[in-house]
Design a protein around this motif. Sequence first.
Motif, PDB file in Angstrom:
ATOM      1  N   LEU A 280      22.819  37.877  21.160  1.00 47.72           N
ATOM      2  CA  LEU A 280      21.512  38.318  21.855  1.00 47.72           C
ATOM      3  C   LEU A 280      20.460  39.856  21.791  1.00 47.72           C
ATOM      4  N   LYS A 281      19.102  39.674  21.524  1.00 48.09           N
ATOM      5  CA  LYS A 281      18.687  40.563  21.463  1.00 48.09           C
ATOM      6  C   LYS A 281      18.040  41.062  22.689  1.00 48.09           C
ATOM      7  N   ALA A 282      18.626  41.987  22.678  1.00 45.38           N
ATOM      8  CA  ALA A 282      17.813  42.898  24.492  1.00 45.38           C
ATOM      9  C   ALA A 282      16.675  43.251  24.131  1.00 45.38           C
ATOM     10  N   HIS A 283      15.631  43.083  25.637  1.00 46.93           N
ATOM     11  CA  HIS A 283      14.575  43.612  25.098  1.00 46.93           C
ATOM     12  C   HIS A 283      14.159  45.279  26.453  1.00 46.93           C
ATOM     13  N   LYS A 284      13.288  45.715  26.691  1.00 48.25           N
ATOM     14  CA  LYS A 284      13.721  46.529  28.322  1.00 48.25           C
ATOM     15  C   LYS A 284      12.032  47.145  28.167  1.00 48.25           C
ATOM     16  N   ALA A 285      12.233  47.055  29.453  1.00 48.30           N
ATOM     17  CA  ALA A 285      10.398  47.076  29.830  1.00 48.30           C
ATOM     18  C   ALA A 285      10.094  48.592  29.690  1.00 48.30           C
TER      19      ALA A 285
ATOM     20  N   GLN B 177       4.612  44.896  27.146  1.00 42.75           N
ATOM     21  CA  GLN B 177       5.090  44.887  28.533  1.00 42.75           C
ATOM     22  C   GLN B 177       6.571  44.771  28.218  1.00 42.75           C
ATOM     23  N   GLN B 178       6.995  44.760  26.577  1.00 45.06           N
ATOM     24  CA  GLN B 178       8.353  45.506  25.740  1.00 45.06           C
ATOM     25  C   GLN B 178       8.501  45.787  24.816  1.00 45.06           C
ATOM     26  N   LYS B 179       9.423  46.022  24.592  1.00 46.07           N
ATOM     27  CA  LYS B 179      10.238  46.487  23.305  1.00 46.07           C
ATOM     28  C   LYS B 179      11.210  46.424  22.841  1.00 46.07           C
ATOM     29  N   ILE B 180      11.903  45.739  21.611  1.00 49.16           N
ATOM     30  CA  ILE B 180      12.637  45.778  20.758  1.00 49.16           C
ATOM     31  C   ILE B 180      14.440  47.163  21.055  1.00 49.16           C
ATOM     32  N   SER B 181      15.035  47.029  21.188  1.00 48.81           N
ATOM     33  CA  SER B 181      15.426  48.017  21.053  1.00 48.81           C
ATOM     34  C   SER B 181      15.887  48.889  20.097  1.00 48.81           C
ATOM     35  N   GLU B 182      16.582  49.958  19.630  1.00 51.80           N
ATOM     36  CA  GLU B 182      16.334  50.529  18.711  1.00 51.80           C
ATOM     37  C   GLU B 182      17.832  50.615  18.535  1.00 51.80           C
ATOM     38  N   GLU B 183      18.210  50.680  17.025  1.00 53.89           N
ATOM     39  CA  GLU B 183      19.990  50.743  17.265  1.00 53.89           C
ATOM     40  C   GLU B 183      20.145  51.293  17.567  1.00 53.89           C
TER      41      GLU B 183
ATOM     42  N   LEU C 210       8.981  37.240  36.214  1.00 54.53           N
ATOM     43  CA  LEU C 210       9.296  36.925  37.341  1.00 54.53           C
ATOM     44  C   LEU C 210      11.180  36.883  36.788  1.00 54.53           C
ATOM     45  N   LEU C 211      11.337  36.464  35.368  1.00 57.41           N
ATOM     46  CA  LEU C 211      12.340  36.323  34.967  1.00 57.41           C
ATOM     47  C   LEU C 211      12.952  37.391  34.591  1.00 57.41           C
ATOM     48  N   THR C 212      12.447  38.900  34.325  1.00 59.83           N
ATOM     49  CA  THR C 212      12.578  40.050  34.653  1.00 59.83           C
ATOM     50  C   THR C 212      12.427  40.184  32.283  1.00 59.83           C
ATOM     51  N   VAL C 213      11.458  40.897  31.803  1.00 54.45           N
ATOM     52  CA  VAL C 213      11.269  41.408  30.682  1.00 54.45           C
ATOM     53  C   VAL C 213      12.575  41.376  29.815  1.00 54.45           C
ATOM     54  N   GLU C 214      13.480  41.658  30.547  1.00 51.77           N
ATOM     55  CA  GLU C 214      15.121  42.071  29.736  1.00 51.77           C
ATOM     56  C   GLU C 214      16.304  40.857  30.079  1.00 51.77           C
ATOM     57  N   TYR C 215      15.536  39.837  30.508  1.00 53.70           N
ATOM     58  CA  TYR C 215      16.696  38.801  30.861  1.00 53.70           C
ATOM     59  C   TYR C 215      15.576  37.191  30.455  1.00 53.70           C
ATOM     60  N   LEU C 216      14.473  37.270  29.635  1.00 54.37           N
ATOM     61  CA  LEU C 216      13.348  36.315  29.563  1.00 54.37           C
ATOM     62  C   LEU C 216      14.005  35.695  27.995  1.00 54.37           C
TER      63      LEU C 216
END
Length: 706
Positions: free
Chosen positions: A354-359, A166-172, A462-468
């Motif tokens: 903050l390590k952002a994730h994207k859905a 459902q989520q992955k860490i953004s690349e550099e 519910l709190l979204t992948v991006e902001y969980l």
Amino acid sequence: MSRQQQESQGVVLTGYHSNAELLPKTGPCASSCPSAQDHEPNSHSRRTGHYAVQQSQNHGDRYGPSTAASCTKTTGPEPSSQPNPNAAACPRSQHSSSPKPGSSPRHSPISRSRAKPPCQRCNSQDSLDELEMDDYWKEVENITRTGGGAGRGEGGGEGEMPEEEQQKISEEGEQEEAWLTEAGLARLFDDSLAADQDQEEDSAVFLSTLTRTQAAAVERRVASLQQTLRRRNRQHVPDVRDIFRPPEKDDDLSKLKGGSENGQKDVTSSETETELNVEVAFSEQALTYRDNHQRLKVNTGPSSPDDKLPNFKLLRDKTGQTRIGDLSPLDMKKVHRVVLVEMTALFDTAGIDLKAHKAVKLKTKESGLFGVPLATLLDQDQRRVSGTKVPFILQRLMSHIEEEGLNTEGLLRIPGAATRVKSLCQELESSFYDGTFPWQQLKQHDAASLLKMFIRELPHPLLTVEYLNVFLAVNKLPTKKQQLQALNLLVLLLPEANRDTLKALVEFFQHVIDHQAKNKMTLNNVSVVMAPNIFMFKGFRSKVTEQQEFSMATSTANIVRLLIRYQNLLWTIPKFIVTQLRHQNMESQRKQNKERAVRKLLKKMTTEKTSEKAIPEEGSQGFIRVQAPQFNKVSMAVQLTEELLAVDVLTRFLSQDCSVAVKKEELCLYEIGGNIKERCLDGETFMKDLFQLNPTAEWVIKVAQK
């Protein structure tokens, strides 16, 4: 270790010493419908125990606060007495054995028996202790046992497809690019937008209204992206020193500024610890706090006095409080940009990365009730009733529980029958929309289990992948005030569907808590039970270690606790954000007015409207003209006084137009134009103060668009 000793340093959970009685458990039931949340209350295991804590200098990890940084798995003695199924938690014994490698703190075998003290649910709301956290692990076991969340290394239930990522860490570099794009600053790195004059002016206006901490947050992301692009041998992006230019002085803008640079008042105001200053950017306040407390360490442990929940209140704003939904969609887009930068600046000031994730896109159901994306649910519901903001199924489950009475003991905590909940889920899927579902036969605990299942089975949290992970990082902020400020910003950043659904849920949870004398569900009890349902999205447990899960336990429960306790504050837009919005609108107008054609058009429009506004001469003689185009009385003149409130204007209008069929509570006085697009006014707004802030606005009464 005493509480006083723990306050000087962080605490780490080092082991869970169990005093449990384990009873035979029923296995999970396979189902094509999302599995039942719970099972019969008389078929569950009763587990009691306590966590051992130790002082720690290492604060925080990427999954939660420092208070649960590590856990050592241990086993402990077990009592032999029969369990009390109505008790939620028992006082823990302080005796424990040494850790046993490979044993699970949540599945300890029975080792020896001893007398068990009487059980009693803790009613304290000051902190989350190990007595109440026992309900958290019991809920996790219920979820796992009934198939609601696969265990570590496990797939889904029988016949289910493997969980998709459902989520992955953004690349550099991707994280900075995505952040700048969301903030409307893609021009700073995208060469294709460099020639777009409108985009350039928009970015220049936005950047000119930022505070020093907000500007520093943008500079930090641009500088980081520059380094990444240089390593990739790509074209050089603009230097950060060329991006931030001092804004041009303007007399109109100075009306909005109440103190220092960018309209921020001095942080050294006289508010008390329980008063929330919303006139100064939260990141600026955090910077002052950091500078004044350089020698103090972050301490958010379970025993810390700061873990108590003060009765925070907003400092009164004479220009009125602005709630989510009061502003126009166009202004809300601008608010989102400011809030994103402010939220990032707040965490930057605290030194939290903050390590952002994207859905990622998932194959999801296109119809139905459970396991359907919120947007899809709302789309199918809005085709039935336009303007629907919360899915019908969730509304109906909550209203059913309230109609049947909130005095049921253990509501939300005691599970319904697994087989019955599974059957009800299937029946709802087939008969909800045609109105044939037998709601009168639905039991309270079954309805609560269905409600928790609905939340947990959402394809994305519910709190979204991006902001969980950002919600979890809130616990790392040094004070409850900063944690509350961060949650306020995060609520504003949520998509509208998620934000409205979350609001409906926390309001429902508060209704449950209001009946705690009967149902025994306090704020803490509701929080620890609901936390795993909100934060443990599908497939979650297979992606984290047991140690990380322990680290998240108190963190997630604390976030839910804050969302419920301070919901009346969190769904508001801070005044400094509205002030920056006004700055942007005025600066945009000032740039537009430099064009000759626009100036001629505005002059012509002003000339044409002179006769309409001549009686009386508003402003100069202390009057405003209030329009009401939806009603028989089209307009009325109102004299401004020091004590005139927005609610007084509505009262006067209703007294002069008896044909109005709507209630005063359904009407709103709107501020339209000038330095705001549209804003529904709080009834406690002082009209003279607001008029001085926005003298060119129009004032319109109409039915509130909530």
